[in-house]
Design an enzyme around this catalytic site. Structure first.
Site, PDB file in Angstrom:
ATOM      1  N   ARG A 109       7.667  19.235  32.118  1.00  0.00           N
ATOM      2  CA  ARG A 109       7.755  20.484  33.358  1.00  0.00           C
ATOM      3  C   ARG A 109       8.996  20.888  33.505  1.00  0.00           C
ATOM      4  NH1 ARG A 109       3.160  18.500  37.880  1.00  0.00           N
ATOM      5  NH2 ARG A 109       1.477  19.827  36.835  1.00  0.00           N
ATOM      6  N   GLY A 138      -4.602  21.457  37.955  1.00  0.00           N
ATOM      7  CA  GLY A 138      -5.399  21.949  39.282  1.00  0.00           C
ATOM      8  C   GLY A 138      -5.308  23.474  39.127  1.00  0.00           C
ATOM      9  N   GLY A 178      -3.459  18.492  33.202  1.00  0.00           N
ATOM     10  CA  GLY A 178      -4.022  17.238  33.437  1.00  0.00           C
ATOM     11  C   GLY A 178      -4.036  16.102  32.453  1.00  0.00           C
ATOM     12  N   LYS A 196     -14.381  14.686  37.305  1.00  0.00           N
ATOM     13  CA  LYS A 196     -14.565  15.315  38.606  1.00  0.00           C
ATOM     14  C   LYS A 196     -15.487  16.360  38.491  1.00  0.00           C
ATOM     15  CE  LYS A 196      -9.603  14.526  39.102  1.00  0.00           C
ATOM     16  NZ  LYS A 196      -8.489  15.457  38.823  1.00  0.00           N
TER      17      LYS A 196
HETATM   18  N1  LIG Z   1     -17.778   8.891  30.297  1.00  0.00           N
HETATM   19  C1  LIG Z   1     -17.002   8.716  31.614  1.00  0.00           C
HETATM   20  N2  LIG Z   1     -17.208   7.954  32.394  1.00  0.00           N
HETATM   21  C2  LIG Z   1     -16.087   7.583  33.433  1.00  0.00           C
HETATM   22  N3  LIG Z   1     -14.981   8.182  33.526  1.00  0.00           N
HETATM   23  C3  LIG Z   1     -14.853   9.028  32.405  1.00  0.00           C
HETATM   24  C4  LIG Z   1     -15.556   9.280  31.398  1.00  0.00           C
HETATM   25  N4  LIG Z   1     -15.082  10.313  30.411  1.00  0.00           N
HETATM   26  C5  LIG Z   1     -14.031  10.433  30.981  1.00  0.00           C
HETATM   27  N5  LIG Z   1     -13.661   9.959  32.102  1.00  0.00           N
HETATM   28  C6  LIG Z   1     -12.363   9.747  32.792  1.00  0.00           C
HETATM   29  O1  LIG Z   1     -11.975  11.088  33.463  1.00  0.00           O
HETATM   30  C7  LIG Z   1     -10.639  10.982  33.851  1.00  0.00           C
HETATM   31  C8  LIG Z   1     -10.193  12.217  33.745  1.00  0.00           C
HETATM   32  O2  LIG Z   1     -10.839  13.199  34.606  1.00  0.00           O
HETATM   33  P1  LIG Z   1     -10.430  14.743  35.140  1.00  0.00           P
HETATM   34  O3  LIG Z   1      -9.275  14.386  36.345  1.00  0.00           O
HETATM   35  O4  LIG Z   1     -11.634  15.362  35.687  1.00  0.00           O
HETATM   36  O5  LIG Z   1      -9.732  15.510  33.906  1.00  0.00           O
HETATM   37  P2  LIG Z   1      -8.603  16.391  33.966  1.00  0.00           P
HETATM   38  O6  LIG Z   1      -7.292  15.414  34.545  1.00  0.00           O
HETATM   39  O7  LIG Z   1      -8.241  16.584  32.322  1.00  0.00           O
HETATM   40  O8  LIG Z   1      -8.751  17.323  34.664  1.00  0.00           O
HETATM   41  C9  LIG Z   1      -9.985   9.959  32.778  1.00  0.00           C
HETATM   42  O9  LIG Z   1      -9.387   9.242  33.763  1.00  0.00           O
HETATM   43  C10 LIG Z   1     -11.259   9.484  32.018  1.00  0.00           C
HETATM   44  O10 LIG Z   1     -11.152   8.194  32.052  1.00  0.00           O
HETATM   45  O1  LIG Z   2       1.054  18.026  39.732  1.00  0.00           O
HETATM   46  C1  LIG Z   2       0.392  19.063  40.337  1.00  0.00           C
HETATM   47  O2  LIG Z   2      -0.844  19.193  39.991  1.00  0.00           O
HETATM   48  P1  LIG Z   2      -1.712  18.973  38.571  1.00  0.00           P
HETATM   49  O3  LIG Z   2      -1.689  17.432  38.526  1.00  0.00           O
HETATM   50  O4  LIG Z   2      -3.145  19.265  39.245  1.00  0.00           O
HETATM   51  O5  LIG Z   2      -1.286  19.585  37.446  1.00  0.00           O
HETATM   52  C2  LIG Z   2       1.368  20.058  40.751  1.00  0.00           C
HETATM   53  O6  LIG Z   2       2.533  19.667  40.979  1.00  0.00           O
HETATM   54  C3  LIG Z   2       0.641  20.207  42.258  1.00  0.00           C
HETATM   55  O7  LIG Z   2       0.758  19.044  42.931  1.00  0.00           O
HETATM   56  P2  LIG Z   2      -0.181  18.630  44.072  1.00  0.00           P
HETATM   57  O8  LIG Z   2      -1.645  18.587  43.736  1.00  0.00           O
HETATM   58  O9  LIG Z   2       0.321  17.564  44.914  1.00  0.00           O
HETATM   59  O10 LIG Z   2      -0.218  20.031  45.111  1.00  0.00           O
END
Ligand SMILES: Nc1ncnc2c1ncn2[C@@H]1O[C@H](COP(=O)(O)OP(=O)(O)O)[C@@H](O)[C@H]1O
Ligand SMILES: O=C(OP(=O)(O)O)[C@H](O)COP(=O)(O)O
Length: 394
Positions: free
Chosen positions: A37, A374, A351, A198
């Site tokens: 970043r 996000g 992410g 999620k």
């Molecule tokens: N089949 C599964 N069962 C439980 N957790 C899972 C599964 N597949 C992926 N995950 C978990 O999902 C998490 C990421 O989810 P999420 O935060 O929604 O994705 P992102 O950060 O890419 O948007 C990872 O920590 C991964 O371990």
């Molecule tokens: O790391 C961030 O978000 P992200 O993990 O969803 O990319 C941004 O810096 C926003 O941070 P915040 O979710 O604490 O407002």
């Protein structure tokens, strides 16, 4: 985005510029462990320097909840930026007030100053009008380059934009252009791959994407709510009970719109959430009770990879399995590899997917890795980003 002013539409020569960046980077023991970043913001900072602006950078780090937290000070970030740009970056211990005023009064054209973590002030996340004014008083022009925080309406991302000329930086522009083009005028076949855990956060994205894509591939933990909605048993796999009906509606909508809604055909199930779990590869209609689906299986990887390789544009958000555990990483690795090999244009939606692509060594082969998790999700969902809306129209 085309209608918002960018850094090139405003005169910054010799001016004091308050530049909001997203330097919310991972840190360990006072060291920055991933500077993606920071590097992503350099084109904007470099441009401002070349224009002879006095560059006042502001960022949040973590979630300190309105008070100073020693481990969340931005000194290690200033040090890394200074190393990356090979120039002095002055760091203040406050984000406004007499120390900051003094430091700014000492600045010459082309100097770079980094303010303290803006989330040390309770007014930041409340988008407090007074704090926004304090920030605005520091500068002549506001540049927002913090795409990763553009979904937050905070004093330094939104409020400040109402007080001084406010424009988008290069990173912000690029993120909005790439994601915007993908959604508005996509090359086809257009494929979206949605995974992760999620369900609640991503259900709106799935809905919006059904209106736009040719192929919608579902994987990761959120797939099993859809598998359940198809009428199969899912054992102990992740389930969002109150989204089963929504999942049914979306699958129906996809069918009506002629969208290829692609689900796992086989999965790796485990008897424990660990690398040492016993595992089995089973077809999607044969998930045993007491077992949890933790990754997509080899037939699914092949199916997903074929679609990816035949697509002109691919957006990926969310891992295909519990990729942090080696035992369940193959699905995510396989999809990352297919994205690395395809001729299509590849966009990674921040992410965990970006972390996975990095971990498996495919980041150089991707066309665009978003700096916002996000933020890119909300953008793909079709929501307005407050940090963008507040910028001046062209
Ligand atoms: N089949 C599964 N069962 C439980 N957790 C899972 C599964 N597949 C992926 N995950 C978990 O999902 C998490 C990421 O989810 P999420 O935060 O929604 O994705 P992102 O950060 O890419 O948007 C990872 O920590 C991964 O371990
Ligand atoms: O790391 C961030 O978000 P992200 O993990 O969803 O990319 C941004 O810096 C926003 O941070 P915040 O979710 O604490 O407002």
């Amino acid at each position: 985005m085309n209608e918002k002013k960018s850094i090139q539409n405003v005169d910054v020569k010799g001016k004091k510029v308050f530049c909001r960046v997203d330097f919310n980077v991972p840190m360990q023991d006072g060291e920055v462990t991933d500077d993606t970043r920071i590097r992503a913001a350099i084109p904007t900072i470099q441009y401002l320097i070349e224009q002879g602006a006095k560059v006042i950078l502001a960022s949040h780090l973590g979630r300190p909840k309105g008070e100073a937290v020693e481990e969340l000070r931005l000194d290690p970030v200033a040090k890394r930026l200074s190393n990356l740009m090979d120039r002095t970056v002055t760091k203040t211990d406050e984000a406004y007030g007499s120390e900051v005023d003094e430091a700014i009064s000492q600045m010459e054209s082309g100097d770079v100053l980094l303010l303290e973590n803006v989330r040390f002030y309770p007014g930041e996340e409340k988008n407090d009008a007074e704090l926004a004014k304090q920030f605005a008083n520091l500068a002549d022009v506001y540049v927002n380059d913090a795409f990763g925080a553009a979904h937050r309406a905070h004093a330094s991302t939104e409020g400040i934009a109402h007080h001084i000329p406010a424009v988008a930086g290069y990173l912000m522009e690029k993120e909005l252009r790439v994601l915007g083009n993908a959604l508005q005028d996509p090359d086809r076949p257009f494929t979206a791959i949605i995974g992760g855990a999620k369900v609640k956060d991503k259900i709106g994205v799935i809905d919006n994407l059904i209106d736009k894509v040719d192929n919608l591939i579902i994987g990761g933990g959120l797939a099993y709510t859809f598998v359940k909605a198809q009428g199969y048993e899912i054992g102990k796999s992740l389930l969002e009970e109150d989204k089963i009906e929504t999942a049914k509606e979306y699958m129906k909508k996809a069918e009506e719109k002629g969208v290829n809604f692609v689900m796992p055909v086989d999965v790796i199930v485990g008897d424990d959430f660990s690398n040492d779990a016993n595992t089995q590869t089973v077809d999607i209609n044969s998930i045993p009770a007491d077992w949890e689906a933790m990754d997509i299986g080899p037939k699914s990887i092949e199916k997903y990879s074929d679609i990816v390789k035949n697509s002109k544009l691919i957006i990926w958000n969310g891992p295909m399995g519990v990729f942090e555990l080696e035992t369940f990483a193959n699905g995510t690795k396989g999809v990352a590899e297919a994205l690395g090999q395809t001729e299509g244009y590849t966009v990674i939606g921040g992410g965990d997917s970006a972390a996975a692509v990095e971990k498996f060594g495919y980041s150089d082969q991707m066309d665009h890795m978003s700096t916002g998790g996000g933020a890119s999700l909300e953008f793909m969902e079709g929501k307005d980003l407050p940090g963008v809306v507040a910028l001046n129209d062209k």
